[in-house]
Every structure is written in C-alpha cells, then in structure tokens.
Motif scaffolding. Structure first.
Motif, PDB file in Angstrom:
ATOM      1  N   SER A   1       0.834  -1.215   0.000  1.00 10.78           N
ATOM      2  CA  SER A   1       0.000   0.000   0.000  1.00 10.78           C
ATOM      3  C   SER A   1       0.869   1.266   0.000  1.00 10.78           C
ATOM      4  O   SER A   1       0.499   2.284  -0.575  1.00 10.78           O
ATOM      5  N   SER A   2       2.084   1.172   0.570  1.00 10.59           N
ATOM      6  CA  SER A   2       2.974   2.347   0.537  1.00 10.59           C
ATOM      7  C   SER A   2       3.394   2.662  -0.908  1.00 10.59           C
ATOM      8  O   SER A   2       3.588   3.829  -1.274  1.00 10.59           O
ATOM      9  N   ASP A   3       3.513   1.622  -1.746  1.00 13.89           N
ATOM     10  CA  ASP A   3       3.848   1.849  -3.163  1.00 13.89           C
ATOM     11  C   ASP A   3       2.693   2.554  -3.872  1.00 13.89           C
ATOM     12  O   ASP A   3       2.896   3.497  -4.640  1.00 13.89           O
ATOM     13  N   VAL A   4       1.491   2.065  -3.583  1.00 14.59           N
ATOM     14  CA  VAL A   4       0.309   2.685  -4.202  1.00 14.59           C
ATOM     15  C   VAL A   4       0.237   4.157  -3.789  1.00 14.59           C
ATOM     16  O   VAL A   4      -0.018   5.043  -4.614  1.00 14.59           O
ATOM     17  N   ASP A   5       0.515   4.418  -2.499  1.00 10.77           N
ATOM     18  CA  ASP A   5       0.499   5.812  -2.021  1.00 10.77           C
ATOM     19  C   ASP A   5       1.519   6.648  -2.794  1.00 10.77           C
ATOM     20  O   ASP A   5       1.239   7.769  -3.194  1.00 10.77           O
ATOM     21  N   TYR A   6       2.703   6.055  -3.007  1.00 14.99           N
ATOM     22  CA  TYR A   6       3.727   6.808  -3.737  1.00 14.99           C
ATOM     23  C   TYR A   6       3.240   7.107  -5.168  1.00 14.99           C
ATOM     24  O   TYR A   6       3.328   8.246  -5.639  1.00 14.99           O
ATOM     25  N   PHE A   7       2.718   6.063  -5.843  1.00 16.83           N
ATOM     26  CA  PHE A   7       2.261   6.272  -7.228  1.00 16.83           C
ATOM     27  C   PHE A   7       1.163   7.346  -7.274  1.00 16.83           C
ATOM     28  O   PHE A   7       1.128   8.177  -8.163  1.00 16.83           O
ATOM     29  N   ARG A   8       0.291   7.347  -6.262  1.00 15.47           N
ATOM     30  CA  ARG A   8      -0.799   8.342  -6.222  1.00 15.47           C
ATOM     31  C   ARG A   8      -0.216   9.741  -5.990  1.00 15.47           C
ATOM     32  O   ARG A   8      -0.740  10.726  -6.510  1.00 15.47           O
ATOM     33  N   SER A   9       0.892   9.802  -5.234  1.00 12.34           N
ATOM     34  CA  SER A   9       1.480  11.127  -4.996  1.00 12.34           C
ATOM     35  C   SER A   9       2.080  11.691  -6.289  1.00 12.34           C
ATOM     36  O   SER A   9       2.146  12.890  -6.486  1.00 12.34           O
ATOM     37  N   VAL A  10       2.481  10.783  -7.199  1.00 14.78           N
ATOM     38  CA  VAL A  10       3.058  11.242  -8.480  1.00 14.78           C
ATOM     39  C   VAL A  10       1.960  11.501  -9.513  1.00 14.78           C
ATOM     40  O   VAL A  10       1.962  12.508 -10.221  1.00 14.78           O
ATOM     41  N   LEU A  11       0.994  10.569  -9.597  1.00 12.15           N
ATOM     42  CA  LEU A  11       0.015  10.617 -10.699  1.00 12.15           C
ATOM     43  C   LEU A  11      -1.358  11.153 -10.279  1.00 12.15           C
ATOM     44  O   LEU A  11      -2.188  11.461 -11.129  1.00 12.15           O
ATOM     45  N   GLY A  12      -1.596  11.231  -9.007  1.00 13.66           N
ATOM     46  CA  GLY A  12      -2.946  11.594  -8.557  1.00 13.66           C
ATOM     47  C   GLY A  12      -3.769  10.330  -8.350  1.00 13.66           C
ATOM     48  O   GLY A  12      -3.405   9.246  -8.830  1.00 13.66           O
ATOM     49  N   GLN A  13      -4.892  10.478  -7.653  1.00 18.46           N
ATOM     50  CA  GLN A  13      -5.745   9.352  -7.260  1.00 18.46           C
ATOM     51  C   GLN A  13      -6.264   8.560  -8.473  1.00 18.46           C
ATOM     52  O   GLN A  13      -6.183   7.337  -8.517  1.00 18.46           O
ATOM     53  N   ASP A  14      -6.763   9.299  -9.485  1.00 12.56           N
ATOM     54  CA  ASP A  14      -7.507   8.660 -10.583  1.00 12.56           C
ATOM     55  C   ASP A  14      -6.645   7.876 -11.563  1.00 12.56           C
ATOM     56  O   ASP A  14      -7.146   7.059 -12.319  1.00 12.56           O
ATOM     57  N   ARG A  15      -5.368   8.188 -11.588  1.00 10.85           N
ATOM     58  CA  ARG A  15      -4.544   7.540 -12.609  1.00 10.85           C
ATOM     59  C   ARG A  15      -3.734   6.351 -12.059  1.00 10.85           C
ATOM     60  O   ARG A  15      -2.790   5.909 -12.663  1.00 10.85           O
ATOM     61  N   VAL A  16      -4.179   5.885 -10.899  1.00  8.66           N
ATOM     62  CA  VAL A  16      -3.625   4.641 -10.345  1.00  8.66           C
ATOM     63  C   VAL A  16      -4.825   3.723 -10.088  1.00  8.66           C
ATOM     64  O   VAL A  16      -5.616   3.954  -9.180  1.00  8.66           O
ATOM     65  N   LEU A  17      -4.985   2.705 -10.921  1.00  7.85           N
ATOM     66  CA  LEU A  17      -6.151   1.818 -10.775  1.00  7.85           C
ATOM     67  C   LEU A  17      -5.769   0.608  -9.929  1.00  7.85           C
ATOM     68  O   LEU A  17      -4.758  -0.056 -10.208  1.00  7.85           O
ATOM     69  N   THR A  18      -6.576   0.325  -8.932  1.00 12.46           N
ATOM     70  CA  THR A  18      -6.293  -0.853  -8.090  1.00 12.46           C
ATOM     71  C   THR A  18      -7.535  -1.726  -7.867  1.00 12.46           C
ATOM     72  O   THR A  18      -7.416  -2.845  -7.361  1.00 12.46           O
ATOM     73  N   GLU A  19      -8.720  -1.203  -8.234  1.00 13.74           N
ATOM     74  CA  GLU A  19      -9.948  -2.023  -8.098  1.00 13.74           C
ATOM     75  C   GLU A  19      -9.861  -3.193  -9.063  1.00 13.74           C
ATOM     76  O   GLU A  19      -9.526  -2.998 -10.250  1.00 13.74           O
ATOM     77  N   GLU A  20     -10.186  -4.405  -8.616  1.00 13.14           N
ATOM     78  CA  GLU A  20     -10.038  -5.588  -9.465  1.00 13.14           C
ATOM     79  C   GLU A  20     -10.758  -5.428 -10.817  1.00 13.14           C
ATOM     80  O   GLU A  20     -10.213  -5.764 -11.870  1.00 13.14           O
ATOM     81  N   SER A  21     -11.982  -4.882 -10.759  1.00 13.46           N
ATOM     82  CA  SER A  21     -12.750  -4.780 -12.001  1.00 13.46           C
ATOM     83  C   SER A  21     -12.142  -3.736 -12.951  1.00 13.46           C
ATOM     84  O   SER A  21     -12.254  -3.857 -14.169  1.00 13.46           O
ATOM     85  N   ASP A  22     -11.476  -2.719 -12.398  1.00 10.35           N
ATOM     86  CA  ASP A  22     -10.816  -1.720 -13.253  1.00 10.35           C
ATOM     87  C   ASP A  22      -9.551  -2.288 -13.883  1.00 10.35           C
ATOM     88  O   ASP A  22      -9.184  -1.957 -15.013  1.00 10.35           O
ATOM     89  N   VAL A  23      -8.894  -3.155 -13.127  1.00 12.59           N
ATOM     90  CA  VAL A  23      -7.595  -3.683 -13.579  1.00 12.59           C
ATOM     91  C   VAL A  23      -7.782  -4.836 -14.577  1.00 12.59           C
ATOM     92  O   VAL A  23      -6.966  -5.040 -15.481  1.00 12.59           O
TER      93      VAL A  23
END
Ligand code: FAD
Length: 476
Positions: free
Chosen positions: A18-40
């Motif tokens: 989850s710390s990686d996801v947080d980092y990616f969100r800090s770079v790209l913003g919330q919407d451009r990091v998909l983690t929901e199974e159905s989105d992925v």
C-alpha cells in the motif's frame, strides 16, 4: 491462468504494497492509479484471450517525466512492470504474467508536431494509429503503416513490436519509417533520440534498440515517424484464383505490370474468407474460389492507375491466372473488401479457441504448412486456414478448435516451428515473441545473437523489471 498453463515461476521481484500505491498516487494523482479488481481486469487479459495476468495495479502516466519517475521508483523497489499500448498484440506480450504493474500509455496521446513538407510527424506513444492517420490525411499525408487493429493499437505499441501490416510491401517497415524515438530506461533515464531527420549517421543508431524490442529494453514515450504523401488515386482488385501456384504467378505479374503503383498484394485461402464471411456475416463480393488475392494500387493519376489495374485483370483472366474478379476505386466498395480481409484475424475467435502462427517462409514454400497441418490434425481441428502478406513472404496460419486443447497444442508446437526452421523461415514475422514464444526463439535466432540480446538486456535493465518472461528465453 497463463502461469499454470505454461508452467513458469514468478521471479524474485518485489510485491506491491500500500505504501507503493500511495507513492504512485502522490506522483500521478488518485484517478490515474487503478487498483480495483474490475478496473484492472481489462489490462490483465490480452486481445485474443489466450493470456491472463494477475496485476494488482495499473498506472496511467501523462508525460515522459511521470514515466521516468515511476520507473526509477520501480527499479529501486525491484517491482516488475508491463508496458501496455492498445493491447492488440497477438503474442501475450502486452499483459502481465504474474503481478507486474501495468504501465498504460493511453493518456499519452498528444500530437506534438507535423512538418507537412518533410512528412515528419512527432507524437506521444499512446496516440491511436487510426487517429494519427486521420490527422495526417487532412494534411495530405498518410501513416506509413496500416493494420486491422488500427482503431485500437498505439504508435508506441507499433514501434515496440516493429509492426508490419498491409502495405509494408510499398512503404517498408518501421525500422525505416521511424525517424526518432524518445524512451525511458529501466532506471528512469530518458534517452532522447527524438530526431526527425531522414539522415543522421552520428554514431550508433540507438532508436533501433527500442523498435521491435517489445518493451524489454525501455519504454517508448515519443516517436518521430515519416509519413508518405496521400495517394491521389487508390484502386483495389479482388480476385479468385485456382491454386497457390497461380497466386505466386499473379504476384510476379503484378510486380512487373503494376510496378511503381503496387501498394498491397494480400492472399487468403477459401476457408479464411468463407469462415470470416460466415462468422462475422460479411459480404464476399465474388463467389467461392480456392484462393483469393487482393491487389491495391496507390498512385497519382486516377485514369492511368484505374486503366492499369483493369488491364491487369483483363489480361490475367485471359491467361487463366484470375478466374473471376472485381476492380473498384469507390471508397465504400474498397472498404467492404478490406473489411473482409482485415476481419480474418478476429473471425477465428468466434465460438472457439484459435492457435495463431505468424511466420515468414520463402515464397515458393509459402503455403506448404497449411496442407501439412490439415493432414497432421485431421478432425482434431475445426479449421486450418492461411492468409497473409504475400509481398512480404509472411503467412498467418490459424488453427481453430472448439476450446483450448492440450493435445492439439502439443501436436502444433514445436512441430510448426521445426518445419518453419527447416524451410529457412522465421517463427515470428511481424507479431514478435512476447510471452508465447521465447522458448522457441532458437528456431530463428542463433546462439551468438541470443547471447548479444542477453548482454543488451543486462546493460539496459540489470534488475530485469521491464516486461519479464517475454522475448528472452530463460536459459541462453
Ligand atoms: P500492445 O499490444 O499493447 O503491446 C505490444 C507489445 O509492445 C507488448 O510487448 C508491450 O509490452 C509493448 N509496448 C506497448 N507499448 C509500449 C511502449 N510505449 N513502450 C514499450 N513497450 C510497449 N501486427 C502486425 O504487425 N501486422 C498486422 O497486420 C497486424 N494485424 C492485426 C490485426 C488485428 C485484428 C489485431 C488484433 C492485431 C494485429 N496485429 C498486427 C498485432 C498488433 O496489432 C500489433 O502488434 C500492434 O503493433 C500492437 O500495438 P498495441 O499498441 O496494441 O501494443
């Protein structure tokens, strides 16, 4: 799952936290990091539905800087990534195998510059090929490549696979048309080879490292590509032919009689066309023949070009090489014919599973494998059909079965690759090696060449995070 189906093991990469996801969100913003199974999910499954990965995250950068920042981080954390363009690749290269993070280029879709005098187009990697073609057409140019997946595939995906397509015969392959590339190495370094000059012999031609390397040496972020002039006159012929020998004679004749205006020479056997017309309910403008040939011309003089193709049809009907045919320059009619040809790739997917092979074979043996496979498989296959780019010596062989079947798979592989190798062909003419074929690459690449590929990979991606399990075999 592909990992079970192909019996391979996950390499020792980091696992996303989850710390990686947080980092990616800090770079790209919330919407451009998909983690929901159905989105992925859509990013985990390839076009042909042969391969399915288990990625937990999709990143959607909008700039080269963002790609660089993400990769630098992934490299330090040893998180593996899978670059994805339009996801139309046919060898399982564009989807993860295990939990590699998908880096999707779909939001990097800006056109940067077009020089309508030189024809140099500069754009981001995620531009859809058809959108680019529409854009340059309005300015008197065309894209130098065209393929059935044009409405979905990206120019970055095309560059990374060195895509061939329908008019390679006329406009050459992407190693020739791509003028420059910007790419990001595994450690995040941006390599700027984005020149748009036709001639540039200053040192090593580094752009070629990224053309056709299927995302294993770097991520392509921008492309400069040469666009030919929009032809003023386009004509299309669709012909019925008695046997494959006559297809070859017709090809020789087309090269000499249509000469400089010939832009495509495609063939399809009866089953390719019949299966496609039936499965996808498409019209076939001529009746049933053992082989079909599609001849296109691109030129600058309507009357001259039209007369030339019509004369070709008349002469070759007299000679008996063409049994029946039609010639047209009407856009709607041409579209109907091209649509039938371009839909063959999709027709095999209707109501079953398809084993697809994309091989080049010296022309005199171009069609040999189809009857050989028909005999070998007997009634274990629903259909075995062949079609492709005669002008490039590239045949696509499709074997359809009601559902994936290990017995048929083991009757086909490695048999087909051994046969191709015996005929001095290539086991991958234009689709690449991807995930499906690394273990067969030695049928087409010598040990010395494989050794150099391994050295390049080690140099550019020492942690092996870029598209692992693809292209390079495990043991070289
Ligand atoms: P993807 O499928 O997303 O990816 C392909 C490979 O490139 C993967 O290994 C991926 O990891 C890598 N990649 C993608 N983008 C990047 C990037 N920016 N940087 C680094 N690596 C990247 N191919 C032909 O050559 N000729 C044809 O005539 C042809 N006809 C087709 C017809 C149909 C109906 C279909 C479905 C496919 C066809 N293909 C053909 C195959 C496919 O369309 C091409 O390989 C195309 O170039 C893939 O582009 P893409 O954007 O979909 O790439």
């Amino acid at each position: 799952l592909s990992s079970e189906k192909y019996n391979i093991h996950r390499k020792d990469f980091g696992r996303i936290e989850s710390s990686d996801v947080d980092y990616f969100r800090s770079v790209l913003g919330q919407d451009r990091v998909l983690t929901e199974e159905s989105d992925v999910l859509p990013y985990n499954v390839d076009w042909i539905k042969n391969c399915r990965g288990q990625s937990k995250a999709v990143l959607k950068p909008k700039s080269t800087e963002e790609v660089s920042t993400i990769l630098k981080y992934c490299n330090e954390r040893k998180l593996a990534v899978c670059p994805q363009g339009g996801n139309t690749g046919l060898v399982g290269g564009s989807v993860p195998v295990f939990d590699e993070i998908v880096i999707s280029f779909s939001l990097m879709n800006k056109i940067i510059d077009l020089d309508d005098l030189s024809g140099a187009l500069v754009c981001e990697a995620g531009c859809v090929l058809e959108n680019l073609d529409n854009y340059v057409r309005e300015r008197g140019l065309i894209m130098p490549l065209d393929l059935g997946a044009k409405g979905t595939c990206h120019i970055g995906g095309n560059a990374s696979t060195n895509a061939g397509g329908l008019r390679l015969l006329r406009y050459g392959n992407l190693h020739g048309s791509i003028l420059g590339v910007e790419a990001v190495k595994a450690d995040g370094t941006v390599i700027d080879c984005l020149r748009s000059l036709k001639k540039d012999n200053t040192g090593y031609h580094l752009k070629h490292l990224f053309i056709g390397s299927e995302g294993t040496l770097g991520l392509v972020t921008k492309v400069a590509i040469h666009c030919p002039v929009l032809p003023k006159s386009v004509n299309l012929g669709f012909f019925g032919v008695k046997n494959f020998g006559n297809v070859l004679k017709l090809y020789k004749s087309a090269k000499s009689k249509l000469g400089e205006i010939l832009s495509a020479f495609e063939m399809a056997d009866f089953d390719s066309i019949n299966f496609t017309a039936k499965n996808l309910k498409l019209p076939n403008p001529i009746s049933d023949y053992p082989f079909y040939v599609l001849v296109e011309t691109h030129g600058s003089e309507e009357t001259h070009d039209g007369e030339k193709l019509t004369r070709f049809l008349t002469n070759e009907m007299e000679s008996g090489l063409i049994l029946d045919g039609t010639v047209t320059s009407e856009p709607a009619k041409m579209q109907t014919i091209w649509n039938l040809r371009e839909s063959i790739a999709a027709a095999g997917l209707v109501g079953g599973y398809v084993f697809k092979y994309d091989v080049s074979i010296p022309l005199k043996n171009f069609y040999d494998l189809v009857p050989i496979l028909k005999k070998r498989l007997g009634d274990k296959a629903t259909k075995v059909f062949g079609y492709g780019h005669v002008g490039d010596g590239n045949i696509h062989i499709n074997v359809t079965v009601p559902q994936y079947n290990k017995e048929v798979s083991s009757m086909l592989e490695p048999f087909i690759f051994e046969e191709v190798s015996k005929l001095n062909g290539s086991i991958s003419a234009e689709h690449g090696i991807g995930f499906r074929k690394p273990k067969y690459i030695h049928y087409s690449k010598d040990q010395s060449a494989l050794g150099l590929m391994k050295d390049l990979k080690q140099l550019m991606d020492p942690n092996g995070i870029l598209n692992p399990y693809k292209v390079l075999p495990d043991h070289i």
